[in-house]
Design an enzyme around this catalytic site. Sequence first.
Site, PDB file in Angstrom:
ATOM      1  N   THR A 137     -15.858  69.078  -9.869  1.00 36.08           N
ATOM      2  CA  THR A 137     -15.596  70.451 -10.297  1.00 36.08           C
ATOM      3  C   THR A 137     -16.013  71.472  -9.239  1.00 36.08           C
ATOM      4  OG1 THR A 137     -16.399  72.110 -11.861  1.00 36.08           O
ATOM      5  CG2 THR A 137     -17.851  70.286 -11.481  1.00 36.08           C
ATOM      6  N   ASP A 138     -15.423  72.656  -9.302  1.00 36.13           N
ATOM      7  CA  ASP A 138     -15.834  73.735  -8.389  1.00 36.13           C
ATOM      8  C   ASP A 138     -17.216  74.278  -8.748  1.00 36.13           C
ATOM      9  OD1 ASP A 138     -15.149  75.034 -10.762  1.00 36.13           O
ATOM     10  OD2 ASP A 138     -13.849  76.528  -9.813  1.00 36.13           O
ATOM     11  N   GLU A 139     -17.711  73.914  -9.959  1.00 37.40           N
ATOM     12  CA  GLU A 139     -18.988  74.483 -10.411  1.00 37.40           C
ATOM     13  C   GLU A 139     -20.164  73.999  -9.556  1.00 37.40           C
ATOM     14  OE1 GLU A 139     -19.415  74.738 -14.673  1.00 37.40           O
ATOM     15  OE2 GLU A 139     -17.252  74.664 -14.958  1.00 37.40           O
ATOM     16  N   TYR A 163     -24.932  70.841 -16.329  1.00 36.24           N
ATOM     17  CA  TYR A 163     -23.639  70.178 -16.088  1.00 36.24           C
ATOM     18  C   TYR A 163     -23.313  70.152 -14.602  1.00 36.24           C
ATOM     19  CZ  TYR A 163     -18.548  69.837 -15.510  1.00 36.24           C
ATOM     20  OH  TYR A 163     -17.279  69.493 -15.068  1.00 36.24           O
ATOM     21  N   LYS A 167     -22.967  67.003 -11.915  1.00 34.27           N
ATOM     22  CA  LYS A 167     -21.748  66.709 -11.146  1.00 34.27           C
ATOM     23  C   LYS A 167     -22.064  66.753  -9.647  1.00 34.27           C
ATOM     24  CE  LYS A 167     -18.038  66.100 -12.407  1.00 34.27           C
ATOM     25  NZ  LYS A 167     -17.321  64.860 -12.811  1.00 34.27           N
TER      26      LYS A 167
HETATM   27  P1  NAD Z   1     -13.359  65.640 -21.353  1.00 34.80           P
HETATM   28  O1  NAD Z   1     -14.715  65.953 -21.860  1.00 34.80           O
HETATM   29  O2  NAD Z   1     -12.155  66.171 -22.066  1.00 34.80           O
HETATM   30  O3  NAD Z   1     -13.160  64.051 -21.264  1.00 34.80           O
HETATM   31  C1  NAD Z   1     -14.154  63.201 -20.785  1.00 34.80           C
HETATM   32  C2  NAD Z   1     -13.763  61.776 -21.164  1.00 34.80           C
HETATM   33  O4  NAD Z   1     -14.778  60.889 -20.661  1.00 34.80           O
HETATM   34  C3  NAD Z   1     -13.694  61.536 -22.679  1.00 34.80           C
HETATM   35  O5  NAD Z   1     -12.533  60.796 -22.994  1.00 34.80           O
HETATM   36  C4  NAD Z   1     -14.951  60.734 -22.983  1.00 34.80           C
HETATM   37  O6  NAD Z   1     -14.798  59.852 -24.093  1.00 34.80           O
HETATM   38  C5  NAD Z   1     -15.132  59.969 -21.681  1.00 34.80           C
HETATM   39  N1  NAD Z   1     -16.538  59.567 -21.470  1.00 34.80           N
HETATM   40  C6  NAD Z   1     -17.652  60.331 -21.591  1.00 34.80           C
HETATM   41  N2  NAD Z   1     -18.745  59.604 -21.325  1.00 34.80           N
HETATM   42  C7  NAD Z   1     -18.308  58.357 -21.015  1.00 34.80           C
HETATM   43  C8  NAD Z   1     -18.987  57.153 -20.650  1.00 34.80           C
HETATM   44  N3  NAD Z   1     -20.321  57.108 -20.550  1.00 34.80           N
HETATM   45  N4  NAD Z   1     -18.246  56.050 -20.387  1.00 34.80           N
HETATM   46  C9  NAD Z   1     -16.878  56.094 -20.490  1.00 34.80           C
HETATM   47  N5  NAD Z   1     -16.205  57.200 -20.859  1.00 34.80           N
HETATM   48  C10 NAD Z   1     -16.914  58.316 -21.116  1.00 34.80           C
HETATM   49  O7  NAD Z   1     -13.371  66.110 -19.837  1.00 34.80           O
HETATM   50  P2  NAD Z   1     -12.228  66.744 -18.929  1.00 34.80           P
HETATM   51  O8  NAD Z   1     -12.228  68.202 -19.116  1.00 34.80           O
HETATM   52  O9  NAD Z   1     -10.974  65.988 -19.102  1.00 34.80           O
HETATM   53  O10 NAD Z   1     -12.828  66.445 -17.482  1.00 34.80           O
HETATM   54  C11 NAD Z   1     -12.564  65.223 -16.826  1.00 34.80           C
HETATM   55  C12 NAD Z   1     -13.254  65.223 -15.475  1.00 34.80           C
HETATM   56  O11 NAD Z   1     -12.771  66.311 -14.689  1.00 34.80           O
HETATM   57  C13 NAD Z   1     -14.769  65.392 -15.565  1.00 34.80           C
HETATM   58  O12 NAD Z   1     -15.358  64.567 -14.596  1.00 34.80           O
HETATM   59  C14 NAD Z   1     -14.977  66.870 -15.235  1.00 34.80           C
HETATM   60  O13 NAD Z   1     -16.238  67.063 -14.648  1.00 34.80           O
HETATM   61  C15 NAD Z   1     -13.860  67.117 -14.264  1.00 34.80           C
HETATM   62  N6  NAD Z   1     -13.362  68.512 -14.211  1.00 34.80           N
HETATM   63  C16 NAD Z   1     -12.997  69.159 -15.373  1.00 34.80           C
HETATM   64  C17 NAD Z   1     -12.483  70.456 -15.284  1.00 34.80           C
HETATM   65  C18 NAD Z   1     -12.018  71.199 -16.518  1.00 34.80           C
HETATM   66  O14 NAD Z   1     -11.674  72.371 -16.434  1.00 34.80           O
HETATM   67  N7  NAD Z   1     -11.965  70.573 -17.685  1.00 34.80           N
HETATM   68  C19 NAD Z   1     -12.361  71.087 -14.045  1.00 34.80           C
HETATM   69  C20 NAD Z   1     -12.749  70.390 -12.894  1.00 34.80           C
HETATM   70  C21 NAD Z   1     -13.227  69.105 -12.982  1.00 34.80           C
HETATM   71  P1  TYD Z   2     -15.487  77.079 -20.613  1.00 33.90           P
HETATM   72  O1  TYD Z   2     -14.103  76.860 -21.145  1.00 33.90           O
HETATM   73  O2  TYD Z   2     -16.644  76.536 -21.379  1.00 33.90           O
HETATM   74  O3  TYD Z   2     -15.487  76.540 -19.105  1.00 33.90           O
HETATM   75  P2  TYD Z   2     -16.636  76.699 -17.928  1.00 33.90           P
HETATM   76  O4  TYD Z   2     -17.900  77.130 -18.548  1.00 33.90           O
HETATM   77  O5  TYD Z   2     -16.717  75.315 -17.393  1.00 33.90           O
HETATM   78  O6  TYD Z   2     -16.070  77.692 -16.972  1.00 33.90           O
HETATM   79  O7  TYD Z   2     -15.712  78.622 -20.456  1.00 33.90           O
HETATM   80  C1  TYD Z   2     -14.845  79.446 -19.697  1.00 33.90           C
HETATM   81  C2  TYD Z   2     -15.441  80.839 -19.647  1.00 33.90           C
HETATM   82  O8  TYD Z   2     -15.397  81.389 -20.978  1.00 33.90           O
HETATM   83  C3  TYD Z   2     -16.899  80.850 -19.240  1.00 33.90           C
HETATM   84  O9  TYD Z   2     -17.148  82.015 -18.451  1.00 33.90           O
HETATM   85  C4  TYD Z   2     -17.651  80.946 -20.555  1.00 33.90           C
HETATM   86  C5  TYD Z   2     -16.713  81.737 -21.435  1.00 33.90           C
HETATM   87  N1  TYD Z   2     -16.749  81.417 -22.877  1.00 33.90           N
HETATM   88  C6  TYD Z   2     -16.900  82.442 -23.823  1.00 33.90           C
HETATM   89  O10 TYD Z   2     -17.006  83.623 -23.479  1.00 33.90           O
HETATM   90  N2  TYD Z   2     -16.947  82.094 -25.135  1.00 33.90           N
HETATM   91  C7  TYD Z   2     -16.841  80.816 -25.576  1.00 33.90           C
HETATM   92  O11 TYD Z   2     -16.903  80.571 -26.800  1.00 33.90           O
HETATM   93  C8  TYD Z   2     -16.655  79.782 -24.587  1.00 33.90           C
HETATM   94  C9  TYD Z   2     -16.537  78.342 -25.009  1.00 33.90           C
HETATM   95  C10 TYD Z   2     -16.615  80.127 -23.251  1.00 33.90           C
END
Ligand code: NAD
Ligand code: TYD
Length: 357
Positions: A137-139, A163, A167
């Site tokens: 992630t960019d975080e 988190y 990562k």
């Molecule tokens: P998500 O929470 O929707 O899905 C995570 C999946 O991992 C789930 O299916 C869960 O069951 C599985 N999981 C969790 N713990 C596990 C374990 N111990 N063993 C096997 N499986 C396990 O997450 P997402 O939003 O789809 O993110 C996927 C990846 O992309 C993550 O690594 C996250 O850090 C990264 N990412 C997410 C975003 C975003 O905006 N959602 C952005 C950048 C990077």
């Molecule tokens: P989120 O979807 O949790 O992603 P991330 O924290 O990984 O960026 O949140 C996106 C943005 O929205 C973040 O600045 C937090 C804000 N947010 C709210 O203001 N209210 C909410 O209920 C949630 C879940 C997020």
Amino acid sequence: MNFKRNILITGGAGFIGSHVVRLFVNKYPDYRIVCLDKLTYAGNLANLRDVETAPNYDFVRGDICDYEGVLKILGDYHIDGIIHLAAESHVDRSIKDPFAFAKTNVMGTLSLLQAAKLYWESLPEGYEGKRFYHISTDEVYGALEPNGGLFTEQTPYAPHSPYSASKASSDHFVRAYHDTYGLPTIISNCSNNYGPYQFPEKLIPLFINNIRQHKPLPVYGKGENVRDWLYVEDHARAIDLIFHEGKVAETYNIGGNNEWRNIDLVRVLIATTDRLLGNPEGHSLDLITYVTDRAGHDLRYAIDSTKLQQELGWSPSLQFEEGIEKTVRWYLTNQEWLDGVTSGDYQRYYEEMYKGR
Ligand code: NAD
Ligand code: TYD
């Protein structure tokens, strides 16, 4: 059937993982795609319903922290490529329970790295033709000032939340396995994703669901935090490209070049959802509720994806307006999915289905 490649996708039942699995299963019928997922609250097999009977797809319920179990899967399926998405992914949960994040994101990634190293080193060809691709992630880069430029691949790591710290730590382990043992690793760091199948604890699906049910929309702080939003299928396309054409040991930033202040995004969500529900303009604006800010809330994320665009020719395909329209439509026409994940019914079903296994 003999497959050209055998690829393990971890976290494939989650939001982004399910889009990556779907893309690979459909685009590469000569690859076997094995999805390994623990099915935590965020993992849902309904996300993969349309590919579950494909001849080149297999699902294994398992935990990436289970090193012996992972090792066995790698051997049983002759895995030559790993795309690692399994993680705990929600910042708010990480603030409440940081241990769960260290366990899965750090120790789970380490277990996967060590299993891949051991298995691939045991083969006559060793690391030849192998790839360990870690999705991050960019975080990990911390927070930007409002006019403070963009995250590049050279930006130093400065995570603030449990988190992002977990990562960042997993990214360091991945690089260490390349530098120490020569494991053929690649990392990409992506900005916020949106689209179908996202668990409704994250901003966009939560707010669409709340507007639909006329519930309050909890905006943290003043809603001035900025995120760079990318449609999830564009992320999946980038993952496909980087997996096949990215250079080993490199990092690629992926972003939508699409920055929004939360409060402006919320207004777009309200306007789109009200329109699609047939509500009068402005109907749900009074649902906006300013609540206590998230602890350590990063002010701004924004990605410079020039490297990916110039070296591998990727660019986002969807305009934000189009992506949001598609997304809101999807949640409104898939209310059964939304109700299922918010009620937790699917979790009880898995517990029954996998009892004793
Ligand atoms: P998500 O929470 O929707 O899905 C995570 C999946 O991992 C789930 O299916 C869960 O069951 C599985 N999981 C969790 N713990 C596990 C374990 N111990 N063993 C096997 N499986 C396990 O997450 P997402 O939003 O789809 O993110 C996927 C990846 O992309 C993550 O690594 C996250 O850090 C990264 N990412 C997410 C975003 C975003 O905006 N959602 C952005 C950048 C990077
Ligand atoms: P989120 O979807 O949790 O992603 P991330 O924290 O990984 O960026 O949140 C996106 C943005 O929205 C973040 O600045 C937090 C804000 N947010 C709210 O203001 N209210 C909410 O209920 C949630 C879940 C997020």
